[in-house]
Design an enzyme around this catalytic site. Sequence first.
Site, PDB file in Angstrom:
ATOM      1  N   GLY A 249     -95.719 -11.811  56.892  1.00  0.00           N
ATOM      2  CA  GLY A 249     -94.842 -10.664  57.084  1.00  0.00           C
ATOM      3  C   GLY A 249     -93.389 -11.001  57.285  1.00  0.00           C
ATOM      4  O   GLY A 249     -92.581 -10.132  57.621  1.00  0.00           O
ATOM      5  N   GLY A 293     -96.462 -14.836  51.841  1.00  0.00           N
ATOM      6  CA  GLY A 293     -96.637 -14.548  50.417  1.00  0.00           C
ATOM      7  C   GLY A 293     -95.310 -14.132  49.824  1.00  0.00           C
ATOM      8  O   GLY A 293     -94.710 -14.843  49.018  1.00  0.00           O
ATOM      9  N   ARG A 294     -94.820 -12.963  50.277  1.00  0.00           N
ATOM     10  CA  ARG A 294     -93.539 -12.446  49.799  1.00  0.00           C
ATOM     11  C   ARG A 294     -92.423 -13.492  49.925  1.00  0.00           C
ATOM     12  O   ARG A 294     -91.645 -13.704  48.998  1.00  0.00           O
ATOM     13  CB  ARG A 294     -93.172 -11.205  50.621  1.00  0.00           C
ATOM     14  CG  ARG A 294     -91.883 -10.515  50.184  1.00  0.00           C
ATOM     15  CD  ARG A 294     -91.343  -9.585  51.271  1.00  0.00           C
ATOM     16  NE  ARG A 294     -92.365  -8.723  51.803  1.00  0.00           N
ATOM     17  CZ  ARG A 294     -92.630  -7.503  51.365  1.00  0.00           C
ATOM     18  NH1 ARG A 294     -91.940  -7.014  50.356  1.00  0.00           N
ATOM     19  NH2 ARG A 294     -93.574  -6.771  51.939  1.00  0.00           N
ATOM     20  N   CYS A 362     -92.716   8.966  32.419  1.00  0.00           N
ATOM     21  CA  CYS A 362     -92.546  10.412  32.452  1.00  0.00           C
ATOM     22  C   CYS A 362     -92.725  10.930  33.881  1.00  0.00           C
ATOM     23  O   CYS A 362     -93.680  11.646  34.194  1.00  0.00           O
ATOM     24  CB  CYS A 362     -93.552  11.076  31.504  1.00  0.00           C
ATOM     25  SG  CYS A 362     -93.212  12.818  31.207  1.00  0.00           S
TER      26      CYS A 362
END
Length: 433
Positions: A249, A293-294, A362
């Site tokens: 985190g 991770g991030r 869209c």
Amino acid sequence: MFVSKDLSINEKNHLVIGKNDTVELAKQFGTPLYVMDEELIRENCRVYKSAIDKYYNGNGLVLYANKAFCTVYTCKIAAEEGLGADVVSGGELYTAIKAGFPMDRIYFHGNNKTAEELEMAVSNGVGHIIVDNIYELEMLNEIAKAHGVVQDIMFRIKPGIDAHTHDFVRTGQIDSKFGVALENGEAFEIYEKAHNMSNVNPDGLHCHIGSQIFDVAPFCEAAEVMMNFAGDLKDKLGLEIKKLNLGGGYGIMYTENDDPVPYDEYIKHVSEVVKETAEKRGLNIPFILMEPGRSIVAPAGITLYTIGGIKDIKNVRKYVSVDGGMGDNPRYILYESKYAAVVANKAGDKATDKVTVAGKCCESGDILLNDTMLAPVEVGDTLAVLATGAYNYSMASNYNRIPRPAVVAVNNGEAKVVVKRESYEDLIKNDIF
């Protein structure tokens, strides 16, 4: 200027990543295109590993959180750098297996694992399973019994910590779909139950308080809570906790307004709390695990787009449309996540135009950047959105039946495709005619 140190500008005024001209990458491989700097990924892995060695005397393991960006390519890098792997699904586990990842270094998470996923984990010798609830515990015990093994496990604990982040990525509070809580006694009860089972070995604790956190204090508080719980388990059940997984985190810089703490600073401060609490409670220092991770892959990635229609609505807004959008980066529509971007073929030019970068799906909400400053843009320019290495490819979809982009890895001037671009034929391969 840039949110990642691996970016620069060459003599052509083009953005460069990993000694590769991004404009040339866009021409060679097409757009949209995910680009990952392998050298920076490996460097980030080593920062964490070095911090474990320094502050815990090597008594720990960094687990790469595959949900950030899971491919055979990244699994192989993590294995080569001596990391373990955090997987959260059968698909992520299967990818690690196919990559030849050492099974004893895999930790399998998830709040609702299926019987098939647990069978896969046990039969392949996964090191630890992080159990989420009583239902899973009982099912796993039976599966392990059928295989004639005793499966090492941890439980995911909700330590009751406010992580000061977006509600959708806060996970440490009692009102969360993940894990078991300390406040109401269910955490103690589930450890007591597992302690008396024959085919599971509850030798560790796990918590994860949230994502994209810029403050050291919540991590320190969580470590203290978890170590005290380990002390309670020893005092009341005679159960010694040998491993402590404090999750991930750690925040990264997406824009110049973000001020992340250096990764090793988190580890330094948390290690002090772990050691102090262990001494107070008469505990041995546990084997420490963490799950970045991030922070390993996000700074190492960019996404390249080609600019198409430009719509300047007088006194309202200037829309710049690109050939991708929420299909390859859904984080704006999910969290209103902010990114930095640069016109890659005008990388050194001043950002004088306020624009909103829109995708081609869209949906009115298909926006990548809202009211961002860019150099004056023209049709055909290459746009680079920065720090997209995490939760972009992994959360991508085929909405509007748009094929997902390729992933190219760059390293010291070389570039190679590590995930091929999807074709229209790929989109219909599971359709029944």
